[in-house]
Design a protein around this motif. Structure first.
Motif, PDB file in Angstrom:
ATOM      1  N   LYS A 145     -39.692 -20.526  52.159  1.00  0.00           N
ATOM      2  CA  LYS A 145     -38.263 -20.398  52.769  1.00  0.00           C
ATOM      3  C   LYS A 145     -38.049 -18.667  52.960  1.00  0.00           C
TER       4      LYS A 145
ATOM      5  N   ILE B 104     -35.237 -27.916  47.744  1.00  0.00           N
ATOM      6  CA  ILE B 104     -35.008 -27.412  48.869  1.00  0.00           C
ATOM      7  C   ILE B 104     -35.395 -26.009  49.362  1.00  0.00           C
TER       8      ILE B 104
ATOM      9  N   TRP C 204     -42.170 -26.218  44.745  1.00  0.00           N
ATOM     10  CA  TRP C 204     -41.764 -27.240  45.502  1.00  0.00           C
ATOM     11  C   TRP C 204     -42.735 -28.438  45.696  1.00  0.00           C
TER      12      TRP C 204
ATOM     13  N   ARG D  63     -41.514 -31.999  45.656  1.00  0.00           N
ATOM     14  CA  ARG D  63     -41.541 -33.039  46.544  1.00  0.00           C
ATOM     15  C   ARG D  63     -42.248 -34.246  46.590  1.00  0.00           C
TER      16      ARG D  63
ATOM     17  N   THR E 281     -23.685 -31.953  55.117  1.00  0.00           N
ATOM     18  CA  THR E 281     -24.730 -32.367  56.285  1.00  0.00           C
ATOM     19  C   THR E 281     -23.962 -33.575  56.888  1.00  0.00           C
TER      20      THR E 281
ATOM     21  N   SER F 261     -22.118 -34.246  60.463  1.00  0.00           N
ATOM     22  CA  SER F 261     -22.493 -34.896  61.526  1.00  0.00           C
ATOM     23  C   SER F 261     -21.658 -36.364  61.900  1.00  0.00           C
TER      24      SER F 261
ATOM     25  N   ILE G  87     -33.728 -23.131  61.556  1.00  0.00           N
ATOM     26  CA  ILE G  87     -34.339 -23.028  59.847  1.00  0.00           C
ATOM     27  C   ILE G  87     -34.927 -21.896  59.939  1.00  0.00           C
TER      28      ILE G  87
ATOM     29  N   ARG H 264     -38.085 -19.648  58.190  1.00  0.00           N
ATOM     30  CA  ARG H 264     -39.260 -19.623  57.212  1.00  0.00           C
ATOM     31  C   ARG H 264     -39.792 -18.173  57.111  1.00  0.00           C
TER      32      ARG H 264
ATOM     33  N   PHE I 248     -33.625 -33.206  61.701  1.00  0.00           N
ATOM     34  CA  PHE I 248     -33.863 -33.219  60.180  1.00  0.00           C
ATOM     35  C   PHE I 248     -35.218 -32.448  60.078  1.00  0.00           C
ATOM     36  N   SER I 249     -35.474 -31.466  60.933  1.00  0.00           N
ATOM     37  CA  SER I 249     -36.566 -30.560  60.945  1.00  0.00           C
ATOM     38  C   SER I 249     -38.111 -31.663  60.970  1.00  0.00           C
TER      39      SER I 249
ATOM     40  N   ARG J 191     -42.188 -30.153  55.107  1.00  0.00           N
ATOM     41  CA  ARG J 191     -40.830 -29.817  54.349  1.00  0.00           C
ATOM     42  C   ARG J 191     -39.633 -30.294  55.189  1.00  0.00           C
ATOM     43  N   ASN J 192     -39.839 -31.263  55.826  1.00  0.00           N
ATOM     44  CA  ASN J 192     -38.721 -31.964  56.520  1.00  0.00           C
ATOM     45  C   ASN J 192     -37.509 -32.601  55.665  1.00  0.00           C
ATOM     46  N   CYS J 193     -36.724 -32.698  56.167  1.00  0.00           N
ATOM     47  CA  CYS J 193     -35.423 -33.452  55.324  1.00  0.00           C
ATOM     48  C   CYS J 193     -35.876 -34.615  54.759  1.00  0.00           C
TER      49      CYS J 193
END
Ligand code: HEM
Length: 482
Positions: free
Chosen positions: A70, A86, A93, A97, A287, A291, A352, A354, A416-417, A421-423
């Motif tokens: 990130k 995150i 990570w 994850r 989030t 929405s 996003i 990176r 959600f990307s 490393r998506n949501c």
């Protein structure tokens, strides 16, 4: 005198900053820059000359697979959540994850349906006081709904923010995120040493302590209980049990699951658990609320869409007042399309960023220089006529009808990307959103100014994208239910 020293210090930092990035600027200057404006902040990111905007889905796919780190801007929020998944550096990570993935398996997320349903019922009953009384600012109601759901699913506790708008945890979290946001957008608040001279620093530390104390206080009992269970009953199950022995699953909190999945007694420390809990709370509260807020505004602007949705709800529930259950969700196909279209036009996370660790040659021929930031514009992708046709800006839930839907590239739709490393919470988020929306639309007609085909909702960038008016709509009670 102090002011002079301060100005001198800042000037010196800027010169050093420029010198350090000479090569980066040289490479970046060769990149054509016609379409590199970000939504809302335009070219502000260019002041540092280190962030490149990418909107080509083929480039994005490669970038999201290869650049997992990130951007440095996230360090301010890292002060709050520590090494929670995150924004954690990649080596930390990866492990986190791996542990988090099974906790978000559909089988487990489904068990939270009862919580979403119960919290949604509470939300609609609280909203009864606002019905027929003009405009309602929905943001606080929606945030309290998502926070109550998150606290119950992550820690197994009810903070009852919906009935207690002054809940200290809610206040601390909101103020903390506002301070982080202020820091991101004000260069002079960014250096750690300089920040300490500003009054915001003291407030920042105060809220940080409140958040940490709260999570420690409520989680300590669960952690200790779980650790005792593990010791006593050799609770830890085999890998196979963990992955497949979920059929007897009762609702358990993420905290409980993370202790178990991280290896029980030898797994996460109390600090690591706190980091993960705060991460989920921060990632999942605003989030989902944002929405739902955008979708309600869209329903107010497009009464025909709202009527069609209400008809679908009548088909499934009739005039019964029974709470929603998970079997209902799969029948609500139009709701699904409305939610998808809302997330396309108003993605709560519009871009996003990176970090590029070594030069990357993108399929389009661009080279992203090492040390730069790569901003992936989800907003830009979702409204690009090349991927969504000439009517890309128009609100049309039926573009998601299976017979019409023709995704040009997997990355041209990614609220959600995408990539490793998506949501991780996307199924959770969709379930929570749909549950709340169906509960609201069943009981209330959403009122607002009708719109032309292209919805204009004035928005701003906070930690994420938000409507400037905090989702003002009118509510009118529908028929009385049995
Ligand atoms: C509509 C609601 C939501 C949206 C639009 C959303 C969007 C996103 C996006 C764009 C990312 C960044 C991915 C990247 O950098 O590539 C992300 C990451 C993440 N989200 Fe969500 N999110 C939502 C709800 C949630 C919820 C409800 C949870 C948890 C309960 C959650 C947990 C996370 C976590 C843990 C990450 C970090 C994943 C990682 O780095 O491995 N999100 N989300």
């Amino acid at each position: 005198m102090f002011l002079w020293l301060l100005c001198l210090g800042i000037a010196l930092c800027m010169v050093l900053f420029k010198l350090k990035r000479r090569r980066l600027h040289r490479l970046a200057s060769k990149i054509p820059g016609s379409d590199d404006e970000l939504p809302f902040i335009g070219l502000a990111h260019k002041f540092t000359g280190t962030t490149e905007v990418v909107v080509d889905p083929v480039d994005i796919e490669l970038l999201l697979k290869t650049s997992l780190e990130k951007d440095d801007l996230h360090r301010f929020i890292r002060n709050v959540i520590g090494n929670g998944g995150i924004f954690a550096p990649v080596p930390i990570w990866r492990r986190r994850r791996k542990i988090m993935v099974p906790a978000f398996s559909p089988k487990i997320v489904e068990t939270f349906m009862e919580i979403f349903s119960e919290q949604s019922e509470k939300l609609v009953s609280i909203l009864a006081d606002c019905a027929g009384k003009g405009e309602v600012t929905m943001e606080p109601y929606l945030c309290r709904y998502t926070l109550d759901s998150i606290c119950q699913t992550t820690m197994g506790i009810t903070i009852n923010a919906q009935n207690n708008p002054d809940a200290p945890f809610l206040r601390a979290l909101k103020n903390m995120l506002n301070l982080v946001c202020e820091r991101i957008f004000h260069l002079w608040l960014q250096p750690e040493w300089l920040y300490k001279f500003f009054s915001q620093y003291t407030t920042h530390q105060k809220y940080l302590k409140e958040i940490h104390d709260f999570v420690d206080e409520v989680s300590i009992e669960v952690i200790q209980k779980k650790r005792r269970e593990i010791k006593k009953e050799k609770y830890l199950k085999s890998e196979v049990d963990r992955n497949f022995g979920l059929s007897n699953y009762k609702t358990r909190s993420f905290l409980d699951l993370l202790i178990e999945f991280s290896g029980g007694e030898n797994g996460y420390t109390d600090l690591e658990l706190r980091e993960e809990i705060i991460t989920l709370t921060v990632a999942g509260t605003d989030t989902s609320a944002v929405s739902v807020g955008y979708t309600l505004k869209l329903l107010a602007m497009y009464p025909k869409v709202q009527d069609q949705l209400y008809q679908e709800l009548l088909d499934v529930f009739g005039t019964s007042d029974r709470p929603i259950v998970k079997e209902d969700l799969s029948k609500l196909k139009y709701l699904e399309r409305v939610v998808k279209e809302s997330l396309r036009l108003f993605p709560p996370v519009p871009f996003i960023i990176r970090k590029v660790l070594k030069d990357i040659s993108l399929p389009s021929g661009r080279i992203l220089p090492a040390g730069s930031g790569a901003a992936i514009s989800i907003w830009g992708l979702h409204r690009h006529p090349k991927y969504w046709g000439p009517d890309a800006e128009i609100f049309d839930p039926d573009r998601f009808l299976p017979e019409r839907f023709d995704l040009k590239h997997a990355c041209s739709y990614m609220p959600f990307s995408s990539g490793p490393r998506n949501c991780i919470g996307y199924q959770y988020a969709l379930m929570s959103m749909k549950t709340a929306l169906s509960a609201i639309v069943r009981r209330y007609k959403i009122i607002g100014e009708e719109s032309g085909p292209v919805p204009q909702i004035k928005s701003k960038i906070d930690i994420m994208m938000k409507a400037v008016d905090d989702y003002k709509i009118g509510l009118e009670k529908r028929i009385e239910y049995k």
